[in-house]
Design an enzyme around this catalytic site. Structure first.
Site, PDB file in Angstrom:
ATOM      1  N   GLU A 144       1.230   9.124   9.681  1.00 24.11           N
ATOM      2  CA  GLU A 144       0.931  10.014   8.552  1.00 24.11           C
ATOM      3  C   GLU A 144      -0.572  10.222   8.407  1.00 24.11           C
ATOM      4  OE1 GLU A 144       4.398   9.533   5.290  1.00 24.11           O
ATOM      5  OE2 GLU A 144       3.413   7.658   5.821  1.00 24.11           O
TER       6      GLU A 144
ATOM      7  N   GLY B 127       2.765   4.869   8.225  1.00 30.72           N
ATOM      8  CA  GLY B 127       1.545   5.366   7.603  1.00 30.72           C
ATOM      9  C   GLY B 127       0.461   5.667   8.617  1.00 30.72           C
TER      10      GLY B 127
ATOM     11  N   ALA C 167       2.128   0.601   7.457  1.00 29.31           N
ATOM     12  CA  ALA C 167       1.652   0.108   6.169  1.00 29.31           C
ATOM     13  C   ALA C 167       1.606  -1.413   6.178  1.00 29.31           C
ATOM     14  CB  ALA C 167       2.573   0.600   5.059  1.00 29.31           C
TER      15      ALA C 167
ATOM     16  N   GLU D 250      10.245   4.033   8.991  1.00 28.78           N
ATOM     17  CA  GLU D 250      10.532   3.553   7.634  1.00 28.78           C
ATOM     18  C   GLU D 250      12.020   3.429   7.336  1.00 28.78           C
ATOM     19  OE1 GLU D 250       6.364   5.251   7.367  1.00 28.78           O
ATOM     20  OE2 GLU D 250       8.224   5.750   8.397  1.00 28.78           O
TER      21      GLU D 250
END
Length: 701
Positions: free
Chosen positions: A104, A101, A62, A124
């Protein structure tokens, strides 16, 4: 599509290319670009879609600069939903790293392929949060519950082959041309009639998870991740993946993520993330400062420290010469290195072949003349200034011009050491922490005459050998050990005032330290501090600061190595237990010094242990010893076991409030000991102005 995401159709395969240097982070522009490309692909003549990235990596996470700010549309969950619901196959083509991310996003695709060198992961937890876009729900559905928990709570990247075994990657590609190989893979899927394989359609049978599994896993995490709340929240989310439909599980994940992102622990860990990167930058040093070539290194001293340092360089393929005073000492030092590598092999963390390669890079000598060709010498002999000066005099006479001469001293004056040579510009401190092959911190000590290119070279080299570097100017103990003196002093005085060793250590460990200060003393050996005190003839020693430790050493209670110190130790397990004999000794010493013992609260213990760190840190900043408060935090996080969930002593001070820290120090000054509790001028100034150390850092950037 956008300036960071492009879309084209190549031989009936839609190709989405993310090109947002340096790591293709999922910024708002990238998210919007992917979403628009996926939407476009639904209505064109493409038969499948490949998502790949330009540059050196797939989406590496991210955009953490957006953390804590109002959400920008589209959100990552919206993008993932669009990919997953695509009416055409979407294939993620991974190179470099697919992290957070990025992974993901790849898991939302129907298939994933990767080059052999790729890695995937969900890091994370290292920022005090959890995957917030389906990671905790999709990974257990495809990789299994335990594998998912192990991966997400550790936060470490997984190589492509291992990820393939876990089911996270469907195809490990061959060849170097990612785009070509990925297009071929997508075409093969289309031609074979492959189904739209959505991870969300997989369900986990709750009966497949042993009763009590999650409870046991939480207990294991509580021991490993002191003070961190994200690991427990991750377990909650994975448990929801087992027991709830995916949309309900995603709701649980989003709720837990939202709580974590605003938590003090996550703020502290995000601070540490940025502080680590900032610490590598030297103020005033041009980015284009030339570097010296380091192709061969020498280490003076083959003890535990010297051997560990040698391993750091051999581990990255740099040849090392280890110098000792005798053949016997040299063989002993090389033997320690072999033993350390053998332990790693036995644990399955290294192959025999890799061990052999590294050992081949380490040679031994007893002659300084053999160091004439090396580019860097690191002295790692005893903390005796006379010996160090003698060593540097010899190095000055044998080393080639331009060779960097470094000292691993923990305390000594680097400027004085540099004066033993005719090349003070080449002398620098490289303070490793023991065991050097394990501990990540490297304090780089800048002498008054250290050349800029020496500093730039050593900082870059530190990163190469896997260290986190922080710059310090010259003072006794530099940043870390100078600050530590107050921590140790208060631990000892708390005993005289009425606390027990177990109480002092328990408070520190509850705060998040792996071990309390007295247990650490026993581990290191109480004789180490005893000898250091004897060597400091330049200062007057206050017996209140060390009388119990001194008495223990003189009773041959040296700590774990002798089976007894502040505690007694089980000879088999080394488990510690309180010793009435020590508690009686403490009472005796308190009476001899006229100290009236009393009951001491845990709050007082906490403040007296950690506020001296903050106070001395403020002096270090004001004197210019450290560049930034964050540099001090990095020293303590990586060198002294300060809990990452607290962000380091200076960040912790800002969270507590500098006014409270200042007031408490003044209270201790007035009620305990004026000499030990004088508030630092910078701390007093910031407290009265209502500012923080972070404010000071901004003003002095």
């Amino acid at each position: 599509m956008s300036n960071v995401v492009s879309y084209e159709v190549v031989d009936k395969i839609g190709v989405i290319t993310v090109d947002s240097p340096p790591v293709n982070a999922l910024s708002q522009a990238v998210r919007e670009g992917i979403l628009n490309a996926v939407t476009t692909a639904q209505n064109d003549d493409s038969e499948a879609v490949v998502l790949l990235c330009a540059g050196r990596t797939f989406i590496a996470g991210a955009d953490i600069t957006e953390f804590g700010k109002p959400p920008l549309s589209p959100s990552l969950p919206e993008v993932i939903a669009a990919i997953e619901s695509s009416n055409k196959l979407v294939v993620a083509a991974i190179h470099g790293t697919a992290l957070g991310g990025g992974l993901e996003t790849a898991l939302a695709c129907h298939y994933r392929c990767a080059v052999p060198s790729a890695k995937v992961g969900l890091p994370e937890v290292k920022l005090g949060i959890l995957p917030g876009a389906g990671g905790t729900q999709r990974v257990p559905r495809i990789a299994g519950v335990k594998a998912a928990l192990d991966m997400i709570t550790a936060g470490n990247p997984v190589p492509a082959a291992a990820a393939s075994d876990m089911g996270l990657i469907d195809e490990v590609l061959s060849g170097d041309d990612l785009k070509s190989a990925a297009l071929t893979y997508a075409k093969d899927l289309v031609e074979s009639g492959a189904l739209l394989k959505r991870i969300r359609d997989i369900s986990i049978d709750p009966a497949s998870v042993e009763p009590g599994f999650f409870e046991q896993y939480r207990k294991k995490l509580a021991r490993r991740a002191r003070g961190q709340i994200a690991p427990d929240a991750i377990v909650t989310c994975v448990e929801a993946a087992v027991n709830k439909p995916i949309d309900e599980g995603l709701a649980v994940e989003r709720e837990e993520f939202t709580k974590l992102i605003s938590s003090p622990e996550s703020k502290a860990m995000r601070h540490a993330f940025f502080a680590e990167r900032e610490a590598a930058k030297i103020k005033g040093l041009p980015k284009d400062t030339p570097l010296r070539d380091i192709n061969e290194v020498a280490i003076i001293g083959g003890g535990t420290m010297g051997g560990g340092i040698a391993m750091c360089f051999a581990n990255v393929g740099i040849p090392v010469k280890l110098l000792e005073i005798s053949d016997e000492a040299l063989e002993r030092g090389l033997g320690i290195i072999r033993k350390n590598y053998s332990i790693t092999v036995k644990k399955g963390r290294m192959s025999e072949a890799d061990m052999a390669k590294r050992l081949e890079l380490i040679s031994g000598t007893t002659s300084y003349d053999d160091l004439s060709s090396v580019d860097l010498v690191i002295e790692a002999v005893f903390e005796n200034p006379d010996i160090k000066l003698e060593v540097f005099g010899k190095l000055d006479s044998v080393c080639k011009p331009g060779a960097i001469l470094a000292t691993n001293t923990s305390y000594q004056d680097v400027n004085l050491i540099a004066e033993a040579t005719k090349r003070p510009q080449d002398v620098v401190g490289m303070h490793f922490f023991s065991p050097a092959n394990v501990m990540k911190l490297l304090e780089v000590v800048r002498g008054d005459k250290t050349a800029d290119d020496v500093l730039a070279t050593v900082m870059k080299l530190g990163k190469k050998i896997g260290k986190v570097c922080a710059l310090s100017r010259v003072c006794y103990g530099f940043i870390g050990n100078r600050m530590l003196q107050g921590y140790g002093r208060q631990a000892h005085r708390l005993l005289l005032d009425g606390a027990t060793p177990a109480q002092v250590d328990a408070v520190a460990e509850k705060f998040g330290m792996a071990m309390g200060p007295l247990a650490v003393g026993d581990l290191a050996g109480l004789d180490v501090g005893y000898k250091a005190r004897q060597a400091r003839t330049d200062i007057k020693h206050d017996p209140r600061n060390h009388c119990v430790a001194t008495a223990l050493v003189e009773m041959d209670r040296l700590g774990q190595k002798s089976g007894a110190g502040y505690y007694k130790y089980d000879p088999e397990t080394r488990a510690r237990q309180s010793d009435p004999e020590v508690e009686a000794l403490i009472k005796q010493k308190a009476a001899e010094l006229g100290v009236e013992q009393r009951e001491i609260s845990d709050e007082e213990i906490l403040d007296r242990l950690f506020f001296p760190l903050i106070n001395e840190g403020a002096r270090i900043l004001e004197e210019g010893i450290a560049q930034r408060p964050g540099d001090i935090d990095i020293v303590y996080l990586y060198g002294y076991g300060f809990p990452v969930a607290k962000g380091g002593p200076m960040f912790y001070a800002d969270q507590v409030g500098l006014q409270r820290v200042y007031d408490r120090i003044c209270e201790f000054r007035d009620t305990l000991d004026a000499d030990s509790w004088q508030p630092a001028p910078l701390l007093e100034k910031l407290a009265k102005e209502g500012k923080t150390f972070a404010d000071w850092a901004q003003e002095n950037a």
